[in-house]
Design a protein around this motif. Structure first.
Motif, PDB file in Angstrom:
ATOM      1  N   ASP A   1      -0.692 -17.840  -8.389  1.00 45.30           N
ATOM      2  CA  ASP A   1      -0.277 -19.063  -7.877  1.00 45.30           C
ATOM      3  C   ASP A   1      -0.652 -19.261  -6.355  1.00 45.30           C
ATOM      4  OD1 ASP A   1       0.410 -19.904 -10.330  1.00 45.30           O
ATOM      5  OD2 ASP A   1       2.591 -19.355  -9.694  1.00 45.30           O
ATOM      6  N   GLY A   2      -0.464 -17.964  -5.565  1.00 43.87           N
ATOM      7  CA  GLY A   2      -0.921 -17.972  -4.138  1.00 43.87           C
ATOM      8  C   GLY A   2      -1.120 -16.345  -3.943  1.00 43.87           C
ATOM      9  N   ILE A   3      -1.280 -16.476  -2.491  1.00 43.99           N
ATOM     10  CA  ILE A   3      -1.729 -14.925  -2.063  1.00 43.99           C
ATOM     11  C   ILE A   3      -1.117 -14.816  -0.596  1.00 43.99           C
ATOM     12  CG2 ILE A   3      -3.635 -13.567  -0.920  1.00 43.99           C
ATOM     13  CD1 ILE A   3      -5.474 -14.633  -3.082  1.00 43.99           C
ATOM     14  N   ILE A   4      -0.442 -13.597  -0.524  1.00 43.31           N
ATOM     15  CA  ILE A   4      -0.010 -12.844   0.600  1.00 43.31           C
ATOM     16  C   ILE A   4      -0.870 -11.905   1.265  1.00 43.31           C
ATOM     17  CG2 ILE A   4       1.634 -11.843   2.048  1.00 43.31           C
ATOM     18  CD1 ILE A   4       3.766 -13.294   0.406  1.00 43.31           C
ATOM     19  N   ALA A   5      -1.698 -12.061   2.062  1.00 50.59           N
ATOM     20  CA  ALA A   5      -2.530 -11.175   2.680  1.00 50.59           C
ATOM     21  C   ALA A   5      -2.247 -10.330   3.912  1.00 50.59           C
ATOM     22  CB  ALA A   5      -3.946 -11.809   2.788  1.00 50.59           C
ATOM     23  N   LEU A   6      -2.310  -9.092   3.834  1.00 46.66           N
ATOM     24  CA  LEU A   6      -2.373  -8.211   5.016  1.00 46.66           C
ATOM     25  C   LEU A   6      -3.900  -7.712   5.032  1.00 46.66           C
ATOM     26  CD1 LEU A   6       0.674  -7.860   3.670  1.00 46.66           C
ATOM     27  CD2 LEU A   6       0.547  -6.132   5.423  1.00 46.66           C
ATOM     28  N   PRO A   7      -4.727  -8.428   5.794  1.00 41.94           N
ATOM     29  CA  PRO A   7      -6.049  -8.183   5.551  1.00 41.94           C
ATOM     30  C   PRO A   7      -6.685  -7.033   6.211  1.00 41.94           C
ATOM     31  CG  PRO A   7      -5.727 -10.008   7.270  1.00 41.94           C
ATOM     32  CD  PRO A   7      -4.332  -9.509   6.685  1.00 41.94           C
ATOM     33  N   VAL A   8      -7.731  -6.495   5.554  1.00 44.42           N
ATOM     34  CA  VAL A   8      -8.638  -5.356   6.487  1.00 44.42           C
ATOM     35  C   VAL A   8      -9.431  -6.184   7.364  1.00 44.42           C
ATOM     36  CG1 VAL A   8     -10.416  -3.719   6.163  1.00 44.42           C
ATOM     37  CG2 VAL A   8      -8.427  -4.080   4.363  1.00 44.42           C
ATOM     38  N   ALA A   9     -10.194  -6.924   6.739  1.00 44.48           N
ATOM     39  CA  ALA A   9     -11.231  -7.596   7.765  1.00 44.48           C
ATOM     40  C   ALA A   9     -10.661  -8.623   8.811  1.00 44.48           C
ATOM     41  CB  ALA A   9     -12.097  -8.634   6.800  1.00 44.48           C
ATOM     42  N   SER A  10     -11.369  -8.796   9.710  1.00 45.35           N
ATOM     43  CA  SER A  10     -11.014  -9.749  10.851  1.00 45.35           C
ATOM     44  C   SER A  10     -11.434 -11.173  10.876  1.00 45.35           C
ATOM     45  CB  SER A  10     -11.653  -9.424  12.292  1.00 45.35           C
ATOM     46  OG  SER A  10     -11.022  -8.161  12.544  1.00 45.35           O
ATOM     47  N   LYS A  11     -12.412 -11.476   9.819  1.00 44.17           N
ATOM     48  CA  LYS A  11     -12.807 -12.809   9.615  1.00 44.17           C
ATOM     49  C   LYS A  11     -12.700 -13.230   8.400  1.00 44.17           C
ATOM     50  CE  LYS A  11     -16.199 -12.714  13.225  1.00 44.17           C
ATOM     51  NZ  LYS A  11     -17.225 -13.520  13.792  1.00 44.17           N
ATOM     52  N   GLY A  12     -12.420 -14.401   8.106  1.00 47.27           N
ATOM     53  CA  GLY A  12     -11.547 -14.922   7.059  1.00 47.27           C
ATOM     54  C   GLY A  12     -12.602 -15.399   6.078  1.00 47.27           C
TER      55      GLY A  12
ATOM     56  N   ASN B   1      13.119 -15.686  -6.141  1.00 46.66           N
ATOM     57  CA  ASN B   1      12.554 -17.282  -6.339  1.00 46.66           C
ATOM     58  C   ASN B   1      11.974 -17.151  -7.898  1.00 46.66           C
ATOM     59  OD1 ASN B   1      12.796 -19.035  -3.860  1.00 46.66           O
ATOM     60  ND2 ASN B   1      12.385 -17.018  -3.076  1.00 46.66           N
ATOM     61  N   GLY B   2      11.971 -16.195  -8.688  1.00 45.86           N
ATOM     62  CA  GLY B   2      11.672 -16.160  -9.978  1.00 45.86           C
ATOM     63  C   GLY B   2      10.175 -15.982  -9.842  1.00 45.86           C
ATOM     64  N   TYR B   3       9.424 -15.218  -8.786  1.00 48.92           N
ATOM     65  CA  TYR B   3       7.983 -14.845  -8.972  1.00 48.92           C
ATOM     66  C   TYR B   3       7.796 -13.433  -8.787  1.00 48.92           C
ATOM     67  CZ  TYR B   3       6.477 -19.661  -7.964  1.00 48.92           C
ATOM     68  OH  TYR B   3       6.119 -20.885  -7.977  1.00 48.92           O
ATOM     69  N   GLY B   4       7.014 -13.000  -9.699  1.00 46.56           N
ATOM     70  CA  GLY B   4       6.524 -11.645  -9.615  1.00 46.56           C
ATOM     71  C   GLY B   4       5.362 -11.439  -8.633  1.00 46.56           C
ATOM     72  N   MET B   5       5.061 -10.217  -8.336  1.00 39.74           N
ATOM     73  CA  MET B   5       3.890  -9.778  -7.553  1.00 39.74           C
ATOM     74  C   MET B   5       2.939  -8.970  -7.914  1.00 39.74           C
ATOM     75  SD  MET B   5       5.415  -7.695  -4.133  1.00 39.74           S
ATOM     76  CE  MET B   5       6.458  -6.194  -4.459  1.00 39.74           C
ATOM     77  N   LEU B   6       1.699  -9.232  -7.701  1.00 39.41           N
ATOM     78  CA  LEU B   6       0.588  -8.676  -8.301  1.00 39.41           C
ATOM     79  C   LEU B   6      -0.084  -8.132  -6.772  1.00 39.41           C
ATOM     80  CD1 LEU B   6      -1.655  -7.661 -10.144  1.00 39.41           C
ATOM     81  CD2 LEU B   6      -2.695  -9.836 -10.347  1.00 39.41           C
ATOM     82  N   ILE B   7       0.081  -6.727  -6.791  1.00 40.00           N
ATOM     83  CA  ILE B   7      -0.342  -5.991  -5.655  1.00 40.00           C
ATOM     84  C   ILE B   7      -1.700  -5.338  -5.739  1.00 40.00           C
ATOM     85  CG2 ILE B   7       0.229  -4.180  -3.819  1.00 40.00           C
ATOM     86  CD1 ILE B   7       3.070  -4.311  -4.722  1.00 40.00           C
ATOM     87  N   VAL B   8      -2.650  -5.673  -4.801  1.00 38.31           N
ATOM     88  CA  VAL B   8      -3.886  -4.924  -4.971  1.00 38.31           C
ATOM     89  C   VAL B   8      -4.115  -4.305  -3.423  1.00 38.31           C
ATOM     90  CG1 VAL B   8      -5.164  -6.329  -6.494  1.00 38.31           C
ATOM     91  CG2 VAL B   8      -5.163  -6.928  -4.349  1.00 38.31           C
ATOM     92  N   ASP B   9      -4.677  -3.136  -3.741  1.00 42.04           N
ATOM     93  CA  ASP B   9      -4.774  -2.012  -2.516  1.00 42.04           C
ATOM     94  C   ASP B   9      -6.427  -2.125  -2.078  1.00 42.04           C
ATOM     95  OD1 ASP B   9      -4.935  -0.116  -0.956  1.00 42.04           O
ATOM     96  OD2 ASP B   9      -4.466   1.504  -2.237  1.00 42.04           O
ATOM     97  N   SER B  10      -6.467  -2.493  -0.927  1.00 45.27           N
ATOM     98  CA  SER B  10      -7.858  -2.503  -0.222  1.00 45.27           C
ATOM     99  C   SER B  10      -8.477  -1.294   0.185  1.00 45.27           C
ATOM    100  CB  SER B  10      -8.076  -3.601   0.862  1.00 45.27           C
ATOM    101  OG  SER B  10      -7.380  -5.033   0.337  1.00 45.27           O
ATOM    102  N   CYS B  11      -7.527  -0.402   0.195  1.00 42.73           N
ATOM    103  CA  CYS B  11      -7.919   1.071   0.852  1.00 42.73           C
ATOM    104  C   CYS B  11      -8.612   1.008   1.989  1.00 42.73           C
ATOM    105  CB  CYS B  11      -8.888   1.652  -0.087  1.00 42.73           C
ATOM    106  SG  CYS B  11      -8.038   1.931  -1.961  1.00 42.73           S
ATOM    107  N   ASP B  12      -8.273  -0.036   3.040  1.00 48.43           N
ATOM    108  CA  ASP B  12      -8.744  -0.398   4.245  1.00 48.43           C
ATOM    109  C   ASP B  12     -10.296  -0.433   4.378  1.00 48.43           C
ATOM    110  OD1 ASP B  12      -7.082  -0.158   6.268  1.00 48.43           O
ATOM    111  OD2 ASP B  12      -6.605   1.930   6.123  1.00 48.43           O
ATOM    112  N   ASP B  13     -10.772  -0.974   3.141  1.00 49.52           N
ATOM    113  CA  ASP B  13     -12.288  -1.133   3.010  1.00 49.52           C
ATOM    114  C   ASP B  13     -12.528  -2.754   2.577  1.00 49.52           C
ATOM    115  OD1 ASP B  13     -14.761  -1.478   1.505  1.00 49.52           O
ATOM    116  OD2 ASP B  13     -14.744   0.714   0.968  1.00 49.52           O
ATOM    117  N   GLU B  14     -13.446  -3.225   3.455  1.00 49.92           N
ATOM    118  CA  GLU B  14     -13.901  -4.809   3.213  1.00 49.92           C
ATOM    119  C   GLU B  14     -14.503  -5.036   2.067  1.00 49.92           C
ATOM    120  OE1 GLU B  14     -15.043  -6.700   6.662  1.00 49.92           O
ATOM    121  OE2 GLU B  14     -14.420  -5.510   8.082  1.00 49.92           O
ATOM    122  N   GLU B  15     -15.062  -4.135   1.542  1.00 53.36           N
ATOM    123  CA  GLU B  15     -15.816  -4.444   0.286  1.00 53.36           C
ATOM    124  C   GLU B  15     -14.819  -4.451  -0.864  1.00 53.36           C
ATOM    125  OE1 GLU B  15     -18.333  -5.775  -1.175  1.00 53.36           O
ATOM    126  OE2 GLU B  15     -18.804  -6.083   1.137  1.00 53.36           O
ATOM    127  N   VAL B  16     -14.019  -3.630  -0.941  1.00 53.49           N
ATOM    128  CA  VAL B  16     -12.749  -3.433  -1.666  1.00 53.49           C
ATOM    129  C   VAL B  16     -12.073  -4.782  -1.680  1.00 53.49           C
ATOM    130  CG1 VAL B  16     -10.880  -2.221  -2.781  1.00 53.49           C
ATOM    131  CG2 VAL B  16     -12.655  -0.918  -1.899  1.00 53.49           C
TER     132      VAL B  16
END
Lengths: 332, 332
Positions: free
Chosen positions: B117-128, B88-103
């Motif tokens: 432009d948008g975020i796809i999240a596989l979150p560590v935290a349970s609250k938003g 779709n002509g988009y790139g992705m900027l991946i960031v690694d949370s290292c299983d750490d909520e602060e990170v």
DNA sequence: CTGTTAGCGCTTTCAG
DNA sequence: CTGAAAGCGCTAACAG
């Protein structure tokens, strides 16, 4: 619209310069600091790194060009690289080349256009011309894991040839004479490991018939098909060296399906230890790479280039490996 | 210094507007097109996406916030997400949370500051609440794999509870009565799978004593220690459900070490099929997630939000799973 | 320590 | 179809 520095200016009555100074950690009168912080909180102000990067010509972001993000090996490396970068105040922009040289070419341009300060590359291609946009833009590059045959960059990797040579001693010293190899011939590491294998056999005075030399791509399929083929030979080898993670995985798959068992029917030596392999019975002898050290070293070298604190010629750093022992090798 | 559009202007004698138009695919006189292309080639011109993003307020980049880039599961997902974005002509900027909520918190700000432009999240935290910078900046978010208890975002995941429930039938229908569970209790998926497990046991009229309920983090250690503990119980379970990839891996490790065998001594049901598990003997029954479909769906939803072509309320999409059969379950 | 001003490289009106 | 000019949000002199 997100708040800008101008909104902060209006809210606080201070000038842009003062606010900018605050944002960059400069000294500001305590009362002004308080005002600015209040405004930032109230307006949910976040720095626009695009604007900042445009003027400073630095993004504090390093591009990571990785041949395949699916590979657990690259996942581990990325993790360590990411941690090292973060400690140094840098972020990483990861792009996945999907094992495709065309994608890789595009990814390099993408990184350059995004104005990364430097690139750490785990390349797909064996020749370095795909990196020319980085050279043109004077963006430093450090290679990891895989070197390039025709280019001069810092490179952090293991000594593939020597590591393989030493690991092979485990098979050879246990009296194996008929040893086969399954190796990738597309990338640097595969070829080097193949060479190390051949060195060790030659020095041991052992012959390697053509059908004991299985060459293919860096893939599970190569390992799987290769092992199937080896097991079906009339004159089966007594030992097999598998040259990387994916090939080892594929080889084990084929072993399991075939009904042959290791080490009774065949002895195995693999590459790229991952926790997963510890779950296997038998535990395969594995050449283990120093992932963390490699990640940290690559970052160290790149940051030196970025900061221009070195003008040394590019260097290849070949780290040594450890042989993870198992019970997949029988003494003949 | 890299070439800019102004250099092209001087080289061609055309105006900035014309060159910009060309760069963005607009119509330009053939002769001008030729001139521009020649200049671009000669000067090694590359668009500065920082400058472009600053004015257009779009970067055609999606941020990927991933709990741990080391996890093979996330690697696979990233691969599919990346492919879909690229198409779709988009790139992705991946960031690694290292299983750490602060990170993770910092990573969200990082992405916002980088103007994704948008975020796809596989979150560590349970609250938003860690996503509030995205809300403030009106950057759309799509969750993957893990939902959040207190927030409203599109979410693409499997039906964890139901999938587990159905998979458990394999154990229950084969007359297992004493079934234990090893599950993560820190994130959404772990809790849901635990619930599905308990549902299935309750509906089957089976009791789950406290020491059959091992809860911990999403980690190999949890699986390993959990299995060790279960195997050491006086009244050993006949079956064990392991709620994710890491836990399954750890559990298998402990099994191997202990000398117990599956399915003879204990029947096993795992989660997150990866090719690796096919190498194991026995082949473990595994709940398999539709990785590719999930990745594509997440991208589809996010792009709709980015383009504003939908004003539907956020939706949770729960995909169904497949049970990969094996030989790790004995009929009692 | 603070303010003014110019300008990073690009897109985008608006005229022509 | 092309050109002139304004401005995106920020930093970096420089002057005060």
């Amino acid at each position: 619209m997100p708040a800008t520095i101008v909104d902060i200016k209006e809210k606080t009555g201070l000038s842009l310069a003062t606010i900018s100074k605050y944002l960059n950690g400069g000294n500001v009168l305590p009362e002004n600091r308080v005002k600015i912080e209040a405004a930032i909180k109230e307006l949910h102000y976040e720095v626009n790194e695009l604007a900042r990067g445009l003027v400073t010509n630095r993004t504090r972001t390093v591009g990571l060009l990785v041949y395949s993000i699916e590979s657990p090996f690259s996942g581990m490396l990325l993790h360590h690289v990411g941690e090292a970068l973060r400690r140094n105040g840098y972020g990483m922009l990861i792009v996945d080349s999907c094992d495709d040289e065309e994608v890789e070419r595009k990814n390099v341009r993408y990184l350059i256009n995004k104005k990364v300060d430097g690139i750490i590359a785990l390349p797909v291609a064996s020749k370095g011309d795909f990196l020319s946009p980085a050279n043109n833009a004077h963006v430093p590059v450090v290679l990891m894991d895989r070197s390039l045959s025709d280019a001069q960059y810092d490179c952090v990797r293991i000594d593939n040839r020597k590591s393989t040579y030493y690991a092979m001693k485990e098979l050879i010293s246990r009296n194996h004479k008929k040893i086969a190899v399954i190796a990738s011939e597309r990338e640097y590491t595969g070829r080097e490991r193949f060479n190390g294998f051949m060195d060790s056999m030659r020095d041991a005075g052992l012959d390697v018939p053509a059908d004991y030399q299985v060459r293919g791509t860096h893939s599970i399929a190569t390992g799987y098909n290769g092992m199937k083929k080896l097991l079906s030979l009339k004159d089966r080898p007594t030992g097999v060296f598998m040259s990387n993670y994916e090939i080892t995985l594929g080889g084990m798959l084929a072993m399991n399906e075939s009904g042959f068992r290791s080490p009774d029917d065949i002895s195995l030596l693999g590459f790229d230890d991952q926790l997963f392999f510890h779950v296997l019975q038998p535990q395969v002898y594995m050449v283990e790479q120093p992932m963390k050290a490699m990640g940290e070293k690559a970052v160290e070298l790149l940051l030196k280039r970025i900061k221009g604190t070195t003008d040394e010629a590019p260097m290849e750093i070949a780290m040594s490996t450890r042989l993870q022992t198992g019970n997949s090798i029988k003494t003949l």
